[in-house]
Write a protein that holds these residues in place. Structure first.
Motif, mmCIF file in Angstrom:
data_model
loop_
_atom_site.group_PDB
_atom_site.id
_atom_site.type_symbol
_atom_site.label_atom_id
_atom_site.label_comp_id
_atom_site.label_asym_id
_atom_site.label_seq_id
_atom_site.Cartn_x
_atom_site.Cartn_y
_atom_site.Cartn_z
ATOM 1 N N ASP A 222 0.823 -1.210 0.000
ATOM 2 C CA ASP A 222 0.000 0.000 0.000
ATOM 3 C C ASP A 222 0.859 1.262 0.000
ATOM 4 N N LEU A 223 1.985 1.232 0.684
ATOM 5 C CA LEU A 223 2.864 2.406 0.727
ATOM 6 C C LEU A 223 3.478 2.708 -0.635
ATOM 7 N N GLU A 224 3.591 1.725 -1.489
ATOM 8 C CA GLU A 224 4.138 1.935 -2.834
ATOM 9 C C GLU A 224 3.069 2.397 -3.827
ATOM 10 N N ILE B 263 -1.487 11.723 3.437
ATOM 11 C CA ILE B 263 -1.943 11.629 4.830
ATOM 12 C C ILE B 263 -2.186 10.171 5.193
ATOM 13 N N VAL B 264 -2.818 9.445 4.299
ATOM 14 C CA VAL B 264 -3.095 8.022 4.529
ATOM 15 C C VAL B 264 -1.780 7.251 4.607
ATOM 16 N N LYS B 265 -0.838 7.604 3.744
ATOM 17 C CA LYS B 265 0.467 6.937 3.756
ATOM 18 C C LYS B 265 1.198 7.164 5.075
ATOM 19 N N SER B 266 1.064 8.342 5.646
ATOM 20 C CA SER B 266 1.735 8.593 6.923
ATOM 21 C C SER B 266 1.129 7.726 8.033
ATOM 22 N N VAL B 267 -0.163 7.511 7.987
ATOM 23 C CA VAL B 267 -0.814 6.629 8.959
ATOM 24 C C VAL B 267 -0.367 5.184 8.727
ATOM 25 N N LEU B 268 -0.277 4.778 7.468
ATOM 26 C CA LEU B 268 0.186 3.428 7.145
ATOM 27 C C LEU B 268 1.629 3.230 7.615
ATOM 28 N N GLU B 269 2.456 4.249 7.438
ATOM 29 C CA GLU B 269 3.853 4.172 7.875
ATOM 30 C C GLU B 269 3.933 4.021 9.390
ATOM 31 N N GLU B 270 3.114 4.772 10.101
ATOM 32 C CA GLU B 270 3.093 4.674 11.558
ATOM 33 C C GLU B 270 2.670 3.275 11.991
ATOM 34 N N ARG B 271 1.653 2.754 11.349
ATOM 35 C CA ARG B 271 1.178 1.393 11.658
ATOM 36 C C ARG B 271 2.273 0.367 11.361
ATOM 37 N N TYR B 272 2.975 0.553 10.251
ATOM 38 C CA TYR B 272 4.052 -0.358 9.890
ATOM 39 C C TYR B 272 5.123 -0.381 10.980
ATOM 40 N N GLN B 273 5.504 0.793 11.467
ATOM 41 C CA GLN B 273 6.549 0.875 12.486
ATOM 42 C C GLN B 273 6.134 0.178 13.781
ATOM 43 N N ILE B 274 4.883 0.307 14.156
ATOM 44 C CA ILE B 274 4.380 -0.362 15.360
ATOM 45 C C ILE B 274 4.448 -1.875 15.191
ATOM 46 N N ILE B 275 3.980 -2.359 14.056
ATOM 47 C CA ILE B 275 3.983 -3.794 13.793
ATOM 48 C C ILE B 275 5.414 -4.316 13.681
#
Length: 69
Positions: free
Chosen positions: A25-27, A34-46
């Protein structure tokens, strides 16, 4: 948290799949910044959760470098 070997393997599998989906999804160029920044944050947590259980070589495989826009 106490997990047996099979549960640990399943947990790692689920985390890997989630990270792979997030990377996909990030690619995607159609997804808003904005959605990508939320996805990035979620990725870092996981990713941090994954690194608690995974082998260092697996952690390096999923290490994501900071993307600059």
């Amino acid at each position: 948290m106490v997990l047996n070997h099979q549960e640990l393997n399943e947990f790692e599998y689920v985390l890997k799949k989630e990270m792979e989906e997030l990377l996909y999804d990030l690619e995607d160029q159609k997804i808003d910044g904005i959605v990508k920044s939320v996805l990035e944050e979620r990725y870092q947590i996981i990713y941090r959760l994954f690194c608690r259980f995974a082998k260092p070589a697996d952690c390096r495989k999923y290490l994501r470098q900071k993307q600059r826009n």
